[in-house]
Design a protein around this motif. Structure first.
Motif, PDB file in Angstrom:
ATOM      1  N   GLY A 139      45.506  41.008  -3.985  1.00  0.00           N
ATOM      2  CA  GLY A 139      44.041  41.327  -3.646  1.00  0.00           C
ATOM      3  C   GLY A 139      43.384  40.478  -2.592  1.00  0.00           C
ATOM      4  N   ARG A 140      42.101  40.703  -2.331  1.00  0.00           N
ATOM      5  CA  ARG A 140      41.321  39.952  -1.623  1.00  0.00           C
ATOM      6  C   ARG A 140      40.762  38.532  -2.162  1.00  0.00           C
ATOM      7  N   LEU A 141      40.367  38.839  -3.336  1.00  0.00           N
ATOM      8  CA  LEU A 141      39.881  37.409  -4.169  1.00  0.00           C
ATOM      9  C   LEU A 141      40.834  36.545  -4.808  1.00  0.00           C
ATOM     10  N   ALA A 142      42.068  37.201  -4.983  1.00  0.00           N
ATOM     11  CA  ALA A 142      43.318  36.203  -5.628  1.00  0.00           C
ATOM     12  C   ALA A 142      43.872  35.257  -4.652  1.00  0.00           C
ATOM     13  N   CYS A 192      50.898  38.972 -10.765  1.00  0.00           N
ATOM     14  CA  CYS A 192      51.118  40.342 -10.988  1.00  0.00           C
ATOM     15  C   CYS A 192      50.095  41.256 -10.138  1.00  0.00           C
ATOM     16  N   ASP A 193      50.800  42.577  -9.622  1.00  0.00           N
ATOM     17  CA  ASP A 193      49.870  43.444  -9.024  1.00  0.00           C
ATOM     18  C   ASP A 193      50.749  44.746  -8.836  1.00  0.00           C
ATOM     19  N   VAL A 194      50.045  45.633  -8.972  1.00  0.00           N
ATOM     20  CA  VAL A 194      50.679  47.167  -8.660  1.00  0.00           C
ATOM     21  C   VAL A 194      51.201  47.306  -7.215  1.00  0.00           C
ATOM     22  N   ARG A 195      50.818  46.380  -6.257  1.00  0.00           N
ATOM     23  CA  ARG A 195      51.338  46.413  -4.854  1.00  0.00           C
ATOM     24  C   ARG A 195      52.425  45.073  -4.703  1.00  0.00           C
ATOM     25  N   PRO A 196      53.086  45.359  -3.774  1.00  0.00           N
ATOM     26  CA  PRO A 196      54.051  44.136  -3.676  1.00  0.00           C
ATOM     27  C   PRO A 196      53.281  42.834  -3.301  1.00  0.00           C
ATOM     28  N   ALA A 221      51.780  47.815 -12.869  1.00  0.00           N
ATOM     29  CA  ALA A 221      50.573  48.289 -13.070  1.00  0.00           C
ATOM     30  C   ALA A 221      50.163  48.027 -15.039  1.00  0.00           C
ATOM     31  N   LEU A 222      48.855  47.549 -14.899  1.00  0.00           N
ATOM     32  CA  LEU A 222      48.676  47.183 -16.305  1.00  0.00           C
ATOM     33  C   LEU A 222      48.305  48.333 -17.053  1.00  0.00           C
ATOM     34  N   GLU A 223      48.290  49.631 -16.365  1.00  0.00           N
ATOM     35  CA  GLU A 223      48.114  50.828 -17.527  1.00  0.00           C
ATOM     36  C   GLU A 223      49.366  50.832 -18.093  1.00  0.00           C
ATOM     37  N   ASP A 224      50.407  50.500 -17.654  1.00  0.00           N
ATOM     38  CA  ASP A 224      51.747  50.478 -18.594  1.00  0.00           C
ATOM     39  C   ASP A 224      52.042  49.374 -19.313  1.00  0.00           C
ATOM     40  N   HIS A 230      42.380  37.376 -14.451  1.00  0.00           N
ATOM     41  CA  HIS A 230      42.320  38.750 -14.209  1.00  0.00           C
ATOM     42  C   HIS A 230      41.445  39.176 -13.336  1.00  0.00           C
ATOM     43  N   PHE A 231      41.990  39.423 -12.149  1.00  0.00           N
ATOM     44  CA  PHE A 231      41.375  40.105 -10.915  1.00  0.00           C
ATOM     45  C   PHE A 231      41.692  41.556 -10.580  1.00  0.00           C
ATOM     46  N   ALA A 232      42.834  42.098 -11.354  1.00  0.00           N
ATOM     47  CA  ALA A 232      43.141  43.375 -11.122  1.00  0.00           C
ATOM     48  C   ALA A 232      42.012  44.130 -11.316  1.00  0.00           C
ATOM     49  N   ARG A 264      29.331  53.467 -12.783  1.00  0.00           N
ATOM     50  CA  ARG A 264      30.645  53.707 -13.453  1.00  0.00           C
ATOM     51  C   ARG A 264      31.303  52.469 -13.481  1.00  0.00           C
ATOM     52  N   TYR A 265      31.368  51.928 -12.575  1.00  0.00           N
ATOM     53  CA  TYR A 265      32.315  50.633 -12.215  1.00  0.00           C
ATOM     54  C   TYR A 265      31.668  49.695 -13.039  1.00  0.00           C
ATOM     55  N   GLY A 266      29.998  49.575 -12.746  1.00  0.00           N
ATOM     56  CA  GLY A 266      29.712  48.532 -13.553  1.00  0.00           C
ATOM     57  C   GLY A 266      29.601  48.623 -15.124  1.00  0.00           C
ATOM     58  N   SER A 325      32.322  49.783 -16.697  1.00  0.00           N
ATOM     59  CA  SER A 325      33.818  49.307 -17.020  1.00  0.00           C
ATOM     60  C   SER A 325      33.471  47.788 -16.867  1.00  0.00           C
ATOM     61  N   LYS A 326      32.819  47.165 -16.205  1.00  0.00           N
ATOM     62  CA  LYS A 326      32.793  45.554 -16.209  1.00  0.00           C
ATOM     63  C   LYS A 326      32.004  45.163 -17.724  1.00  0.00           C
ATOM     64  N   VAL A 327      31.161  45.781 -18.048  1.00  0.00           N
ATOM     65  CA  VAL A 327      30.594  45.618 -19.436  1.00  0.00           C
ATOM     66  C   VAL A 327      31.511  45.970 -20.329  1.00  0.00           C
ATOM     67  N   ILE A 346      30.800  38.305 -10.507  1.00  0.00           N
ATOM     68  CA  ILE A 346      30.704  37.697  -9.419  1.00  0.00           C
ATOM     69  C   ILE A 346      29.738  38.459  -8.484  1.00  0.00           C
ATOM     70  N   GLY A 347      29.152  37.855  -7.450  1.00  0.00           N
ATOM     71  CA  GLY A 347      28.341  38.411  -6.764  1.00  0.00           C
ATOM     72  C   GLY A 347      28.950  39.174  -5.461  1.00  0.00           C
ATOM     73  N   HIS A 348      29.104  38.501  -4.313  1.00  0.00           N
ATOM     74  CA  HIS A 348      29.888  39.069  -3.463  1.00  0.00           C
ATOM     75  C   HIS A 348      30.719  37.870  -2.762  1.00  0.00           C
ATOM     76  N   CYS A 349      32.165  37.756  -2.684  1.00  0.00           N
ATOM     77  CA  CYS A 349      32.853  36.698  -2.186  1.00  0.00           C
ATOM     78  C   CYS A 349      33.343  37.178  -0.771  1.00  0.00           C
ATOM     79  N   SER A 350      32.908  36.240   0.327  1.00  0.00           N
ATOM     80  CA  SER A 350      33.397  36.458   1.604  1.00  0.00           C
ATOM     81  C   SER A 350      33.472  35.009   2.152  1.00  0.00           C
TER      82      SER A 350
HETATM   83  N1  LIG Z   1      35.277  41.063  -3.675  1.00  0.00           N
HETATM   84  C1  LIG Z   1      34.176  40.961  -4.519  1.00  0.00           C
HETATM   85  O1  LIG Z   1      33.268  40.322  -3.912  1.00  0.00           O
HETATM   86  C2  LIG Z   1      33.998  41.037  -5.836  1.00  0.00           C
HETATM   87  C3  LIG Z   1      32.572  41.102  -6.311  1.00  0.00           C
HETATM   88  C4  LIG Z   1      32.212  41.307  -7.859  1.00  0.00           C
HETATM   89  C5  LIG Z   1      33.510  41.779  -8.561  1.00  0.00           C
HETATM   90  N2  LIG Z   1      34.949  41.621  -8.008  1.00  0.00           N
HETATM   91  C6  LIG Z   1      35.770  41.961  -8.755  1.00  0.00           C
HETATM   92  O2  LIG Z   1      37.034  41.007  -8.613  1.00  0.00           O
HETATM   93  C7  LIG Z   1      38.374  41.587  -8.849  1.00  0.00           C
HETATM   94  C8  LIG Z   1      39.145  41.394  -7.351  1.00  0.00           C
HETATM   95  O3  LIG Z   1      38.326  42.107  -6.310  1.00  0.00           O
HETATM   96  P1  LIG Z   1      38.984  42.238  -4.769  1.00  0.00           P
HETATM   97  O4  LIG Z   1      37.631  42.350  -3.880  1.00  0.00           O
HETATM   98  O5  LIG Z   1      39.911  41.180  -4.605  1.00  0.00           O
HETATM   99  O6  LIG Z   1      39.576  43.567  -5.144  1.00  0.00           O
HETATM  100  P2  LIG Z   1      40.996  44.224  -4.296  1.00  0.00           P
HETATM  101  O7  LIG Z   1      41.024  45.523  -4.501  1.00  0.00           O
HETATM  102  O8  LIG Z   1      40.977  43.519  -3.034  1.00  0.00           O
HETATM  103  O9  LIG Z   1      42.236  43.541  -5.200  1.00  0.00           O
HETATM  104  C9  LIG Z   1      42.365  44.128  -6.643  1.00  0.00           C
HETATM  105  C10 LIG Z   1      43.891  44.018  -6.769  1.00  0.00           C
HETATM  106  O10 LIG Z   1      44.204  44.559  -8.184  1.00  0.00           O
HETATM  107  C11 LIG Z   1      45.439  45.421  -7.853  1.00  0.00           C
HETATM  108  N3  LIG Z   1      45.393  46.461  -8.994  1.00  0.00           N
HETATM  109  C12 LIG Z   1      44.492  47.484  -9.294  1.00  0.00           C
HETATM  110  N4  LIG Z   1      44.496  48.253 -10.330  1.00  0.00           N
HETATM  111  C13 LIG Z   1      45.757  47.470 -10.978  1.00  0.00           C
HETATM  112  C14 LIG Z   1      46.201  47.700 -12.079  1.00  0.00           C
HETATM  113  N5  LIG Z   1      46.044  48.764 -12.973  1.00  0.00           N
HETATM  114  N6  LIG Z   1      47.398  47.093 -12.317  1.00  0.00           N
HETATM  115  C15 LIG Z   1      48.064  46.142 -11.443  1.00  0.00           C
HETATM  116  N7  LIG Z   1      47.327  45.916 -10.285  1.00  0.00           N
HETATM  117  C16 LIG Z   1      45.955  46.376 -10.125  1.00  0.00           C
HETATM  118  C17 LIG Z   1      45.394  46.079  -6.674  1.00  0.00           C
HETATM  119  O11 LIG Z   1      46.782  46.489  -6.198  1.00  0.00           O
HETATM  120  C18 LIG Z   1      44.945  45.230  -5.669  1.00  0.00           C
HETATM  121  O12 LIG Z   1      45.726  44.106  -5.097  1.00  0.00           O
HETATM  122  C19 LIG Z   1      37.915  43.062  -8.883  1.00  0.00           C
HETATM  123  O13 LIG Z   1      38.212  43.205 -10.578  1.00  0.00           O
HETATM  124  C20 LIG Z   1      36.688  43.424  -8.678  1.00  0.00           C
HETATM  125  O14 LIG Z   1      36.119  44.256  -9.492  1.00  0.00           O
HETATM  126  C21 LIG Z   1      35.087  41.323  -6.773  1.00  0.00           C
END
Ligand SMILES: NC(=O)c1ccc[n+]([C@@H]2O[C@H](COP(=O)([O-])OP(=O)(O)OC[C@H]3O[C@@H](n4cnc5c(N)ncnc54)[C@H](O)[C@@H]3O)[C@@H](O)[C@H]2O)c1
Length: 273
Positions: free
Chosen positions: A16-19, A36-40, A54-57, A73-75, A138-140, A142-144, A166-170
């Protein structure tokens, strides 16, 4: 520290983006980084290995976590959605991950919570780590939930929890709201480093740069050693007029997430005057 003592870390959401902003830090500071990611995801550093699941598994998680010292944990699903999306991605996955981490005797969980756990606070209110959550979606919620799970596993089982709202990371702030809640990639990486090294049991901190317009009292992060290097302040003139057309979104910290689907009497919130 000798290489033998460096930790083994699992990074979830590694594709993902933040990782991408924390991978260089982890590669430099860890003996092994399991991506770890569900995507390659493609390993780049010599000590990175890919683990697609997938962390659901839950059946996949003992192998993912065997011998690991920490999890970053960023998934997750990173925006608002219906419950049938949020529950598996952000609730069942979290329950599975913490339970598997406990069984594997992982020592620390450093995890991405969100400003949307607090998004129904007005922007005029300063909130800290101890204030009650006010999720805006609903997203919020899930974070709580994740913060509550982290609290249970920290206080009852000794699995340290470091929650970053996290606020907004860019790379740069993009609108007026981000003058308050933007976090730079290097400040986010520094905060993860604090989570890896500082002394705490169950900490909630804000993932935010050094912004004069912040809505958050981030004393807890500062006490633990966080010293943000960046600030949205130089962007003030360029961005201060880039506001939402919806006064309700401007009223609440959660912005558009808070305003979406809102159907209470708006006059209660003094937002249209
Ligand atoms: N981007 C931001 O500024 C921001 C702000 C606040 C919180 N967050 C949180 O930070 C985390 C990362 O955000 P991001 O912007 O990088 O999101 P993103 O969608 O770019 O990355 C999330 C990654 O998690 C993977 N993923 C999702 N569900 C999964 C699962 N069940 N099992 C395995 N992998 C799974 C996705 O394939 C994806 O690569 C998220 O939890 C998000 O809620 C992000």
């Amino acid at each position: 520290m000798t290489e033998q003592r460096l930790p083994i870390v699992v990074l979830t959401g590694a594709a993902g983006r933040l990782a991408q902003h924390v991978r260089p830090l982890l590669a430099a500071a860890c003996r092994e980084v399991r991506l770890c990611d569900v995507r390659p995801v493609t390993p780049q550093a010599g000590n990175e290995t890919a683990f697609q699941c997938a962390l659901e598994d839950a059946s996949q998680l003992p192998a993912l976590l065997a011998g690991a010292d920490m999890v970053v944990h960023f998934a997750g699903y990173p925006r608002e959605a219906a419950w049938d999306v949020i529950l598996p991605a952000n609730v069942a996955s979290v329950a599975n991950l913490w339970e598997a981490a406990r069984a594997a005797r992982v020592q620390r969980m450093i995890y991405a919570s969100s400003n949307h756990a607090m998004g129904l606070y007005p922007r005029a209110t300063t909130v800290g780590s101890e204030d009650l959550p006010r999720p805006d979606s609903r997203y919020g919620v899930s974070k709580v939930f994740m913060e509550a799970v982290a609290g249970l596993y920290a206080q009852k089982f000794g699995l340290k929890g470091f929650g970053m709202r996290i606020g907004h990371c860019s790379p740069e702030p993009l609108d007026a709201r981000m003058l308050s809640h933007w976090v730079s990639p290097r400040d986010l990486a520094q905060l993860v480093r604090v989570g890896m090294e500082a002394d705490y049991d169950n900490a909630i901190v804000y993932g935010v740069s050094d912004n004069a317009r912040t809505w958050w009292d981030n004393t807890r992060a500062h006490v633990l050693g966080y010293r943000p290097q960046d600030s949205a302040d130089p962007y003030r003139e360029a961005l201060q007029d880039k506001v939402s057309s919806d006064p309700l979104a401007e009223h609440f910290q959660g912005g558009d997430f808070a305003a979406a689907e809102f159907n209470r009497d708006r006059s209660l919130f003094d937002v249209d005057r």
